[in-house]
Design a protein around this motif. Structure first.
Motif, mmCIF file in Angstrom:
data_model
loop_
_atom_site.group_PDB
_atom_site.id
_atom_site.type_symbol
_atom_site.label_atom_id
_atom_site.label_comp_id
_atom_site.label_asym_id
_atom_site.label_seq_id
_atom_site.Cartn_x
_atom_site.Cartn_y
_atom_site.Cartn_z
ATOM 1 N N ASN A 172 8.675 -0.874 -1.516
ATOM 2 C CA ASN A 172 7.835 -1.030 -0.647
ATOM 3 C C ASN A 172 8.150 -1.716 0.568
ATOM 4 O O ASN A 172 8.713 -2.862 0.490
ATOM 5 C CB ASN A 172 6.362 -1.397 -0.962
ATOM 6 C CG ASN A 172 6.376 -2.932 -1.296
ATOM 7 O OD1 ASN A 172 7.069 -3.312 -2.158
ATOM 8 N ND2 ASN A 172 5.507 -3.638 -0.544
ATOM 9 N N THR A 189 0.857 6.422 -1.785
ATOM 10 C CA THR A 189 -0.184 5.585 -0.810
ATOM 11 C C THR A 189 -1.228 5.327 -1.401
ATOM 12 O O THR A 189 -1.838 5.911 -2.428
ATOM 13 C CB THR A 189 -0.238 6.616 0.388
ATOM 14 O OG1 THR A 189 -0.916 7.577 0.229
ATOM 15 C CG2 THR A 189 1.214 6.789 1.169
ATOM 16 N N LYS A 200 0.879 -0.994 0.057
ATOM 17 C CA LYS A 200 0.072 -0.060 0.080
ATOM 18 C C LYS A 200 0.768 1.385 0.008
ATOM 19 O O LYS A 200 0.245 2.501 -0.238
ATOM 20 C CB LYS A 200 -0.856 -0.148 1.226
ATOM 21 C CG LYS A 200 -2.043 -1.152 1.175
ATOM 22 C CD LYS A 200 -2.908 -0.967 2.608
ATOM 23 C CE LYS A 200 -4.087 -2.099 2.375
ATOM 24 N NZ LYS A 200 -4.756 -2.130 3.733
ATOM 25 N N THR A 201 1.942 1.052 0.493
ATOM 26 C CA THR A 201 3.006 2.313 0.403
ATOM 27 C C THR A 201 4.346 1.939 -0.539
ATOM 28 O O THR A 201 4.903 1.014 -0.443
ATOM 29 C CB THR A 201 3.328 2.562 1.918
ATOM 30 O OG1 THR A 201 2.229 2.911 2.470
ATOM 31 C CG2 THR A 201 4.383 3.693 1.796
#
Length: 713
Positions: free
Chosen positions: A712, A686, A614-615
């Motif tokens: 990530n 993000t 997610k990041t």
């Protein structure tokens, strides 16, 4: 390879014997057996392919230097028998019992690994819908040109059994042969047939030879007497028959070799069940009832006998190509039925909690009974060569301190599990053990343990046997423990070329008791003690830190993109004041989800394992001096992802765009639009859903480009 720890094992000196010069057009240089696209027009050299029936399946074994180099299972139906090579070595015939009096003859293209044709026949009863010559009597042999195969029909009326010829388009009857039920074909298409008429003079059946497959030709007949099997020489000039019988129990004890004029030229005092000539007619190959080996005897020097360890059924074998003898690798030169094989692998991170990660039991014939999770899974027989270097680099061989009879009984028990119908599946739950012979599933070390437990030897517990079903697993390490007071096991030999390093699984969970675990994946599938197999994961209960208390472990083989949720379940009898610690590793990164948390404080929704995807960070970029920097984002999921970009420059952060990216889509952002004229640009992406990011940079009017994946954590 330098095997270590050899304890009293010696190699036999065996004279080299080389034969079988039929050229098999296969490539064995890249793994032994040809794949579906194998293309090679050169012989394999001093090696051979043996096709044989074992346990109702057809196997092929490559022989190099007299040892089994590679083994391949061609069927998984448990109903196939009697394999026969074509004369050019490119195809196989075998027979398949299809049930309900239906049989099939399979034509298998060995070069490409596919079934070319399967012809169905009726068996013991006549059906008006099927021509009489198509009613099959379980026998099939190639013609000399490999364009046809012969078989025996079942005649519904008088007049005997017809010999039929099948050209893969239609069948035709060659002749009306009286009461014949077995036959062989020579390289010149001479037919040797067994008759059922009893010969008062000899007390045995007659064996007429019919010349050619032309029904218009009368042929000629010569009589031999025999007690068992018979075979033509490859050149068609000699005949071998099993005809020496013990007067006490009618046991075949020898083979006579005749010229086709009926003159006996040689007597071999062997105890064969199946016999064949080598391609040069200088060796006879045979199988002895009750043995697990293939024997080779030199016809002119009967004292020269060598063997290959295979697991051959009475249903037949056939040898093709070259053969010469070489002993097996030193580490297993003295392997015995019932020996336990243990190995170590870094797969799935099991080596972080176990010294040995897999177990099998040797059952003889070059085969190991194992419970494997990969492939078709379940309990099956696999070649012992899978444990050789370089396929395996960390193997130990253990022998149970018991009588040979008990060790062999354990091997037979394990083998019987591989022959059950339906075959037991692989047990993904490692939190208990069960020695029941009717268990529907096994894991590897449980199968080995149960094999000996059913012989009165418990390799898990010291002392009393305890109940058939016991709490707690039996790991490969449990089988190998040396500190047992009763000394159940002794390591005989090992080869440890390397100690495989650990490769962490997609997710690893560990909880200190007194709790159980449940893991839900992004698709809603659950792995727990009560729900195993839906996710390819292991559930273990074992003492991994040596404190005398078992820990609960979940090892997930492959992680999906998305969030996972862990539910903690108190064990029966646990107090609300009892505490537990929950640790997770995702891609090797350790996270403590709970430390010394009271059971009364367990959150109702459990613990969330967020997807690290997610990041993303993209460290490099430039929007000055004609450079163009693009940020590429893909949403591999099915749900929409809310994506936000933040640009990081030498003067501080600059907020970039925010978009909702539909599932299964990608989008591109031009950084020059948001931070123009910057030589120092990096990007943070993000998202509320897992995405995949990369950075593409172009210069000189897109005359050149550079690309890099994001990071990530």
């Amino acid at each position: 390879m330098n095997p270590q720890g050899v304890e009293g094992l010696a190699l036999r000196n065996v004279k080299v014997a080389a034969f079988f010069s039929v050229l098999l057009l296969v490539s064995t240089l890249s793994g032994g057996f040809p794949g579906k696209r194998a293309q090679c027009a050169t012989p394999v050299g001093p090696s051979g392919i043996i096709a044989y029936a074992s346990g109702g399946d057809i196997w092929a074994a490559q022989i190099v230097g007299g040892a089994v180099k590679e083994r391949k299972r061609l069927t998984q139906d448990g109903a196939s028998s009697n394999p026969r090579w074509s004369h050019d070595g490119s195809k196989l015939l075998w027979e398949r019992d299809k049930g309900n009096d239906m049989w099939g003859i399979v034509v298998y293209d060995y070069l490409h690994g596919i079934v070319e044709k399967e012809v169905e026949f009726y068996g013991s009863s006549y059906s008006p819908e099927v021509p009489k010559e198509k009613i099959y009597f379980r026998n099939a042999r190639w013609s000399k040109d490999d364009r046809y195969f012969y078989y025996l029909g079942m005649w519904s009326g008088s007049g005997g059994i017809p010999l039929c010829k099948y050209d893969l388009a239609r069948a035709r009857v060659l002749g009306n042969l009286t009461l014949t039920y077995e036959f062989e074909v020579s390289g010149d298409d001479l037919f040797l047939l067994r008759g059922r008429e009893f010969n008062e003079r000899t007390g045995w059946y007659d064996y007429p030879v019919y010349l050619d497959d032309d029904p218009a030709k009368e042929g000629f007949v010569r009589e031999w007497t025999a007690a068992g099997d018979f075979a033509f020489s490859r050149k068609g000039e000699r005949l071998a028959v099993v005809d020496v019988v013990s007067s006490s129990d009618s046991t075949p004890t020898g083979v006579s070799i005749y010229n086709l004029n009926g003159q006996k030229v040689k007597q071999l005092l062997v105890r064969p069940d199946l016999i064949q000539f080598s391609s040069h007619d200088d060796f006879l190959t045979y199988y002895e009832e009750g043995s697990d080996s293939l024997f080779y005897v030199e016809i002119e020097n009967p004292g020269n006998v060598s063997t290959i360890s295979l697991d051959i059924d009475r249903d037949g074998f056939i040898v093709n190509d070259e053969y010469d003898w070489r002993p097996p690798p030193t580490w297993r030169a003295g392997i015995q039925k019932g020996d336990i094989l243990l190995h170590r692998s870094g797969k799935w991170g099991l080596s972080n909690v176990l010294t040995y990660t897999h177990a099998g039991i040797y059952v003889g014939g070059g085969l190991v009974a194992e419970a494997r999770s990969e492939g078709d899974g379940g309990v099956s027989l696999y070649p012992v060569e899978d444990w050789d270097f370089p396929k395996d680099t960390y193997v130990s061989l253990y022998r149970v301190n018991a009588t040979q009879a008990k060790r062999e009984a354990a091997a037979a028990w394990a083998r019987a599990q591989t022959e059950r119908v339906p075959r037991p599946t692989y047990d993904w739950g490692w939190y208990m053990r069960d020695a029941s012979a009717n268990s529907s599933a096994w894991y590897c070390s449980e199968l080995v343990w149960a094999s000996y437990r059913n012989q009165g030897i418990d390799l898990k517990e010291v002392g009393a046997l305890g109940p058939t079903q016991a709490l707690g697993p039996v790991s490969p390490d449990d089988l190998a423990k040396q500190e047992k007071e009763d000394g159940d096991l002794a390591r005989v030999i090992y080869h440890h070329e390397e100690n495989p390093t650990s490769i962490w699984p997609g997710i690893f969970l560990r909880a200190d008791s007194p709790v159980d675990l449940s893991l839900r994946d992004p698709r809603g599938r659950i792995c727990s003690k009560e729900s195993l197999g839906a996710i390819p994961a292991h559930y273990l209960e074992m003492d991994v830190d040596g404190d005398g208390e078992s820990e609960d472990l979940i090892l997930l083989e492959k992680r999906l993109l998305g969030d996972y949720r862990v539910t903690v379940i108190p064990e029966q009898g646990a107090s609300p004041e009892d505490t537990f610690t929950l640790i997770a590793r995702v891609r090797g990164e350790r996270t403590v989800l709970a430390r010394d948390m009271k059971i009364s404080q367990i959150p109702a929704r459990g613990f969330l394992l967020e997807a690290p995807e997610k990041t993303w960070y993209l460290a490099e970029g430039c929007t000055a001096a004609g450079m163009q920097t693009y940020i590429l984002v893909q949403n591999p999921g099915s749900d929409s992802a809310h994506v936000k970009l933040t640009f990081q420059t030498k003067t501080g952060e600059v907020q970039g765009p925010e978009v909702d990216l539909p599932g299964g889509r990608r989008t591109t952002f031009l950084a020059n639009t948001y931070v123009p004229g910057n030589t120092d640009v990096s990007t943070k992406v993000t998202s509320d859903r897992p995405v995949i990011c990369e950075r593409a940079m172009y210069g000189a009017g897109m005359a050149w480009a550079h690309d890099s994946m994001g990071y990530n954590p």
